[in-house]
Design an enzyme around this catalytic site. Structure first.
Site, PDB file in Angstrom:
ATOM      1  N   SER A  16       2.477  -5.957  -9.328  1.00 19.60           N
ATOM      2  CA  SER A  16       2.102  -7.056  -8.819  1.00 19.60           C
ATOM      3  C   SER A  16       0.909  -8.033  -8.735  1.00 19.60           C
ATOM      4  O   SER A  16       0.721  -9.146  -8.274  1.00 19.60           O
ATOM      5  CB  SER A  16       2.387  -6.977  -7.677  1.00 19.60           C
ATOM      6  OG  SER A  16       1.571  -6.390  -7.153  1.00 19.60           O
ATOM      7  N   HIS A  17      -0.103  -7.278  -9.073  1.00 19.48           N
ATOM      8  CA  HIS A  17      -1.604  -8.168  -9.426  1.00 19.48           C
ATOM      9  C   HIS A  17      -2.449  -7.671 -10.796  1.00 19.48           C
ATOM     10  O   HIS A  17      -3.159  -7.621 -10.115  1.00 19.48           O
ATOM     11  CB  HIS A  17      -3.101  -7.286  -8.384  1.00 19.48           C
ATOM     12  CG  HIS A  17      -1.818  -8.038  -6.579  1.00 19.48           C
ATOM     13  ND1 HIS A  17      -0.113  -7.270  -5.974  1.00 19.48           N
ATOM     14  CD2 HIS A  17      -1.826  -8.636  -6.177  1.00 19.48           C
ATOM     15  CE1 HIS A  17      -0.811  -7.815  -5.226  1.00 19.48           C
ATOM     16  NE2 HIS A  17      -1.413  -8.599  -4.708  1.00 19.48           N
ATOM     17  N   ASP A  43       5.368  -9.161  -5.142  1.00 15.52           N
ATOM     18  CA  ASP A  43       7.152  -7.596  -5.388  1.00 15.52           C
ATOM     19  C   ASP A  43       8.593  -8.703  -5.645  1.00 15.52           C
ATOM     20  O   ASP A  43       9.538  -8.082  -6.184  1.00 15.52           O
ATOM     21  CB  ASP A  43       6.869  -6.284  -4.805  1.00 15.52           C
ATOM     22  CG  ASP A  43       5.761  -5.274  -5.347  1.00 15.52           C
ATOM     23  OD1 ASP A  43       6.181  -5.058  -6.986  1.00 15.52           O
ATOM     24  OD2 ASP A  43       5.557  -4.532  -4.822  1.00 15.52           O
TER      25      ASP A  43
HETATM   26  N1  LIG Z   1      -4.958 -10.120  -1.877  1.00 15.32           N
HETATM   27  C1  LIG Z   1      -3.824 -10.054  -1.573  1.00 15.32           C
HETATM   28  O1  LIG Z   1      -4.393 -11.406  -0.206  1.00 15.32           O
HETATM   29  C2  LIG Z   1      -2.737  -9.401  -1.518  1.00 15.32           C
HETATM   30  C3  LIG Z   1      -2.654  -8.179  -1.985  1.00 15.32           C
HETATM   31  N2  LIG Z   1      -1.982  -7.321  -2.145  1.00 15.32           N
HETATM   32  C4  LIG Z   1      -2.051  -5.981  -3.365  1.00 15.32           C
HETATM   33  O2  LIG Z   1      -0.840  -5.377  -3.358  1.00 15.32           O
HETATM   34  C5  LIG Z   1      -0.368  -4.480  -4.082  1.00 15.32           C
HETATM   35  C6  LIG Z   1       0.660  -3.840  -3.538  1.00 15.32           C
HETATM   36  O3  LIG Z   1       0.313  -3.612  -1.883  1.00 15.32           O
HETATM   37  P1  LIG Z   1       1.829  -2.926  -1.485  1.00 15.32           P
HETATM   38  O4  LIG Z   1       3.055  -3.322  -2.254  1.00 15.32           O
HETATM   39  O5  LIG Z   1       1.915  -2.426  -0.055  1.00 15.32           O
HETATM   40  O6  LIG Z   1       1.326  -1.005  -1.622  1.00 15.32           O
HETATM   41  P2  LIG Z   1       2.788   0.430  -1.978  1.00 15.32           P
HETATM   42  O7  LIG Z   1       3.902  -0.410  -1.156  1.00 15.32           O
HETATM   43  O8  LIG Z   1       3.073   0.178  -2.924  1.00 15.32           O
HETATM   44  O9  LIG Z   1       1.885   1.567  -1.723  1.00 15.32           O
HETATM   45  C7  LIG Z   1       0.743   1.678  -0.885  1.00 15.32           C
HETATM   46  C8  LIG Z   1      -0.236   2.415  -1.152  1.00 15.32           C
HETATM   47  O10 LIG Z   1       1.384   3.779  -0.837  1.00 15.32           O
HETATM   48  C9  LIG Z   1       1.342   4.714  -1.618  1.00 15.32           C
HETATM   49  N3  LIG Z   1       2.872   4.887  -1.061  1.00 15.32           N
HETATM   50  C10 LIG Z   1       3.550   4.185  -1.876  1.00 15.32           C
HETATM   51  N4  LIG Z   1       4.630   5.157  -1.750  1.00 15.32           N
HETATM   52  C11 LIG Z   1       3.951   6.501  -1.820  1.00 15.32           C
HETATM   53  C12 LIG Z   1       5.370   7.698  -1.466  1.00 15.32           C
HETATM   54  N5  LIG Z   1       6.106   7.862  -1.728  1.00 15.32           N
HETATM   55  N6  LIG Z   1       3.977   8.667  -1.340  1.00 15.32           N
HETATM   56  C13 LIG Z   1       2.756   8.688  -0.822  1.00 15.32           C
HETATM   57  N7  LIG Z   1       2.052   7.645  -1.275  1.00 15.32           N
HETATM   58  C14 LIG Z   1       2.620   6.268  -1.463  1.00 15.32           C
HETATM   59  C15 LIG Z   1      -0.233   3.239  -2.833  1.00 15.32           C
HETATM   60  O11 LIG Z   1      -0.265   4.720  -4.055  1.00 15.32           O
HETATM   61  P3  LIG Z   1       0.057   4.436  -4.936  1.00 15.32           P
HETATM   62  O12 LIG Z   1      -1.110   3.349  -5.503  1.00 15.32           O
HETATM   63  O13 LIG Z   1      -0.476   5.527  -5.638  1.00 15.32           O
HETATM   64  O14 LIG Z   1       1.155   4.302  -5.064  1.00 15.32           O
HETATM   65  C16 LIG Z   1      -0.636   2.565  -2.357  1.00 15.32           C
HETATM   66  O15 LIG Z   1      -2.070   3.236  -2.045  1.00 15.32           O
HETATM   67  C17 LIG Z   1      -1.815  -4.250  -2.724  1.00 15.32           C
HETATM   68  O16 LIG Z   1      -2.562  -3.599  -3.846  1.00 15.32           O
HETATM   69  C18 LIG Z   1      -2.291  -5.189  -2.202  1.00 15.32           C
HETATM   70  O17 LIG Z   1      -3.998  -4.425  -2.349  1.00 15.32           O
HETATM   71  C19 LIG Z   1      -0.838  -7.688  -1.075  1.00 15.32           C
HETATM   72  C20 LIG Z   1      -0.665  -8.612  -0.190  1.00 15.32           C
HETATM   73  C21 LIG Z   1      -2.081  -8.988  -0.044  1.00 15.32           C
HETATM   74  O1  LIG Z   2       1.574 -10.361  -3.135  1.00 12.31           O
HETATM   75  C1  LIG Z   2       1.190 -10.553  -2.496  1.00 12.31           C
HETATM   76  O2  LIG Z   2       1.380 -10.345  -0.964  1.00 12.31           O
HETATM   77  C2  LIG Z   2      -0.409 -11.843  -2.643  1.00 12.31           C
HETATM   78  N1  LIG Z   2      -0.816 -11.752  -3.629  1.00 12.31           N
HETATM   79  C3  LIG Z   2      -2.192 -12.083  -3.348  1.00 12.31           C
HETATM   80  C4  LIG Z   2      -2.595 -13.233  -2.375  1.00 12.31           C
HETATM   81  C5  LIG Z   2      -1.310 -13.563  -2.326  1.00 12.31           C
HETATM   82  C6  LIG Z   2      -0.311 -12.530  -1.889  1.00 12.31           C
END
Ligand SMILES: NC(=O)C1=CN([C@@H]2O[C@H](COP(=O)(O)OP(=O)(O)OC[C@H]3O[C@@H](n4cnc5c(N)ncnc54)[C@H](OP(=O)(O)O)[C@@H]3O)[C@@H](O)[C@H]2O)C=CC1
Ligand SMILES: O=C(O)C1=NCCCC1
Length: 344
Positions: free
Chosen positions: A55-56, A196
């Protein structure tokens, strides 16, 4: 590079990490960033792709490029670092990306953390469009504990509210441990990351229940309904909502950045990067825990495994990283071809 048609499955291609960094770097420079900004963004994006954080990864390139073209972000901004006080560093990113701002302040921040035991970096006037773990993991590789938060753009309805206000507002944490890679987690405070939802829409997939609402505020599993006038929900009801509120306060109010609802990019069609702030706290655990911190965190991991835990946060990333290092990064062949076409 355009969005892909939905429901079409593309074959995979493989590319080495350094080749992907080089390719992305050239793409960024061609689309208006300085070489240094290109280097940092390319490394960040390739790292996400290598670790399976799709997703990133490459998926974000069209958003970066349309944003640069729109004039919303300054791809050549030079961050201004302000050595505010013994434990504080402030950076004005100059309406540029957050990664160059962090890079510019990094050595000062580490020196301060090692001297005082703790140091805080407040970045404002910045754009973060990436995964957050690349900002914290390197500190833990140097034996430090790091915590970072960044806010994004309004698309999450606070628990109990009627309309979206918060961003997806991730929290990333990294800590060293004795016998393995740092313990790292990085999670959006929304039930699902916005990226996502876009990927699900593109693939024609449904969302799991409880992730979002449509334009009428009704629960929906249709990603398009979320993206077109709907919104996301925080994870864990009032608990995730409170954490998201905290991120707004720390990443925006405390740094001098914009809240997720405070900027208006309507005059910049194509703009996708939230114009907000970022906070990073770095702690030298040797000041409080002596050299035993990494042993203590290893002991925690040992006990978690003994309790039956099979997967630590970060395990999946590291497994994917190892596979990518061995066979090359597995990417969508169509996306890679589109990237290469940008250089013709
Ligand atoms: N720049 C921005 O503004 C934004 C960026 N993001 C980015 O989006 C990305 C995805 O976020 P999000 O979808 O919430 O992430 P996930 O829900 O995929 O994962 C969140 C964390 O939980 C861990 N994890 C997931 N499933 C399990 C499990 N079953 N057991 C144990 N640990 C687990 C992951 O480890 P692992 O990675 O090893 O799976 C990760 O560290 C992030 O990198 C975030 O920084 C999100 C929102 C805004
Ligand atoms: O996946 C997200 O949520 C975001 N990623 C990058 C910045 C905007 C929100």
């Amino acid at each position: 590079m355009s969005a892909q048609s939905p429901t079409v499955a593309h074959p995979s291609a493989f590319i080495r990490f350094n080749d992907l960094v080089g390719l992305l770097q050239t793409v960024f420079v061609r689309h208006g960033t300085s070489p240094e900004v290109a280097r940092l963004l390319a490394h960040n994006c390739a790292s996400a792709e290598r670790d399976g954080a799709h997703s990133h990864g490459i998926f974000r390139i069209p958003g970066y490029l349309s944003t640069l073209a729109s004039g919303w972000v300054d791809g050549k901004a030079i961050p201004v670092v302000d050595d505010v006080a013994s434990g504080f560093v402030r950076v004005d990113a100059g309406n540029g990306f957050a990664q160059p701002a962090l890079a510019a302040a990094r050595s000062l921040l580490v020196d301060k953390a090692r001297n005082a035991g703790i140091a805080l970096l407040a970045i404002h006037n910045s754009h973060h469009f990436a995964a957050l773990w690349p900002d914290v993991e390197p500190f833990a590789e140097e034996g430090l504990v790091a915590l970072s938060v960044v806010n994004s753009m309004t698309c999450v309805v606070p628990h109990g509210a009627d309309r979206p206000l918060f961003g997806t507002n991730p929290i990333a944490f990294a800590a060293p441990r004795a016998d393995g890679p740092p313990i790292v987690f990085d999670l959006a405070t929304s039930a699902i990351a916005h990226g996502d939802v876009q990927i699900a829409a593109r693939k024609g997939e449904r969302l799991p229940p409880g992730m979002g609402v449509d334009s009428l505020g009704q629960p929906t599993e249709d990603p398009k309904a979320v993206l077109e006038g709907g919104a996301l929900l925080p994870f864990g009801g009032h608990k995730g909502s409170a954490l998201s509120m905290m991120v707004e306060l720390l990443a925006a109010a405390l740094t001098g950045g914009n809240f997720s609802f405070e900027f208006n990019w309507a005059d910049h069609p194509g703009a996708r990067t939230p114009w907000t702030g970022q906070l990073l706290i770095v702690i030298d655990p040797s000041k409080t825990a002596g050299q035993s911190f990494a042993e203590r965190s290893q002991e925690l991991v040992r006990q978690m495994h003994a309790a039956g835990l099979r997967r630590l946060p970060g395990d999946r990333r590291h497994r994917t990283r190892a596979k990518s290092d061995e066979q090359g990064i597995e990417v969508d062949a169509h996306e890679l071809a589109q990237l290469r076409e940008l250089l013709l």
